[in-house]
Write a protein that holds these residues in place. Sequence first.
Motif, PDB file in Angstrom:
ATOM      1  N   LEU A   1      42.596  34.686  46.641  1.00 22.87           N
ATOM      2  CA  LEU A   1      42.399  33.807  45.487  1.00 22.87           C
ATOM      3  C   LEU A   1      42.593  34.554  44.176  1.00 22.87           C
ATOM      4  CD1 LEU A   1      39.363  31.666  46.662  1.00 22.87           C
ATOM      5  CD2 LEU A   1      41.755  30.948  46.460  1.00 22.87           C
ATOM      6  N   ARG A   2      42.144  35.788  44.116  1.00 20.29           N
ATOM      7  CA  ARG A   2      42.348  36.583  42.900  1.00 20.29           C
ATOM      8  C   ARG A   2      43.836  36.798  42.640  1.00 20.29           C
ATOM      9  NH1 ARG A   2      37.410  39.634  44.636  1.00 20.29           N
ATOM     10  NH2 ARG A   2      35.827  39.015  43.132  1.00 20.29           N
ATOM     11  N   LYS A   3      44.601  37.080  43.709  1.00 22.71           N
ATOM     12  CA  LYS A   3      46.048  37.252  43.545  1.00 22.71           C
ATOM     13  C   LYS A   3      46.689  35.967  43.038  1.00 22.71           C
ATOM     14  CE  LYS A   3      46.685  40.760  47.111  1.00 22.71           C
ATOM     15  NZ  LYS A   3      47.228  41.042  48.455  1.00 22.71           N
ATOM     16  N   VAL A   4      46.318  34.839  43.636  1.00 22.87           N
ATOM     17  CA  VAL A   4      46.887  33.546  43.251  1.00 22.87           C
ATOM     18  C   VAL A   4      46.569  33.239  41.789  1.00 22.87           C
ATOM     19  CG1 VAL A   4      46.660  31.046  43.633  1.00 22.87           C
ATOM     20  CG2 VAL A   4      46.885  32.584  45.585  1.00 22.87           C
ATOM     21  N   LEU A   5      45.362  33.600  41.369  1.00 29.92           N
ATOM     22  CA  LEU A   5      44.928  33.315  39.996  1.00 29.92           C
ATOM     23  C   LEU A   5      45.331  34.404  39.020  1.00 29.92           C
ATOM     24  CD1 LEU A   5      41.369  31.975  40.828  1.00 29.92           C
ATOM     25  CD2 LEU A   5      43.392  30.629  40.181  1.00 29.92           C
ATOM     26  N   GLY A   6      45.981  35.472  39.513  1.00 29.99           N
ATOM     27  CA  GLY A   6      46.421  36.560  38.650  1.00 29.99           C
ATOM     28  C   GLY A   6      45.286  37.415  38.130  1.00 29.99           C
ATOM     29  N   GLN A   7      44.208  37.494  38.896  1.00 28.79           N
ATOM     30  CA  GLN A   7      43.063  38.310  38.485  1.00 28.79           C
ATOM     31  C   GLN A   7      43.122  39.654  39.193  1.00 28.79           C
ATOM     32  OE1 GLN A   7      39.619  35.979  39.449  1.00 28.79           O
ATOM     33  NE2 GLN A   7      40.007  34.480  37.850  1.00 28.79           N
ATOM     34  N   PRO A   8      42.552  40.685  38.576  1.00 30.76           N
ATOM     35  CA  PRO A   8      42.553  42.007  39.206  1.00 30.76           C
ATOM     36  C   PRO A   8      41.666  42.025  40.454  1.00 30.76           C
ATOM     37  CG  PRO A   8      41.263  42.041  37.186  1.00 30.76           C
ATOM     38  CD  PRO A   8      41.916  40.693  37.266  1.00 30.76           C
ATOM     39  N   ALA A   9      42.006  42.896  41.373  1.00 25.06           N
ATOM     40  CA  ALA A   9      41.201  43.065  42.582  1.00 25.06           C
ATOM     41  C   ALA A   9      39.829  43.598  42.208  1.00 25.06           C
ATOM     42  CB  ALA A   9      41.887  44.012  43.546  1.00 25.06           C
ATOM     43  N   ALA A  10      38.863  43.264  43.019  1.00 21.19           N
ATOM     44  CA  ALA A  10      37.475  43.713  42.731  1.00 21.19           C
ATOM     45  C   ALA A  10      37.296  45.166  43.073  1.00 21.19           C
ATOM     46  CB  ALA A  10      36.499  42.877  43.535  1.00 21.19           C
TER      47      ALA A  10
END
Length: 82
Positions: free
Chosen positions: A73-82
């Motif tokens: 979901l982070r990849k899809v939303l363009g957010q950095p990995a945790a």
Amino acid sequence: MAFRNLCQLSFSLIPDTDHQLSERYGVLGEPFPGEETRLARRETFRISPEGRVVRHWTEVIPKTHAAEVLEELRKVLGQPAA
């Protein structure tokens, strides 16, 4: 609601007490020998905002699965990995 609050989810969870969703998504298993209750298999569906299934996980390892889904979901939303 308690589980949703405990996990601080920002979306609703859908109860399936009558197994209609499990039937429609094809995850309702057969009862164990000598049992009558049918249980849903542990599978995950990612559903787009348009209502389409865009990913279906059939092999779910409960201990690590949430992190796997969040990573996608982070990849899809363009957010950095945790």
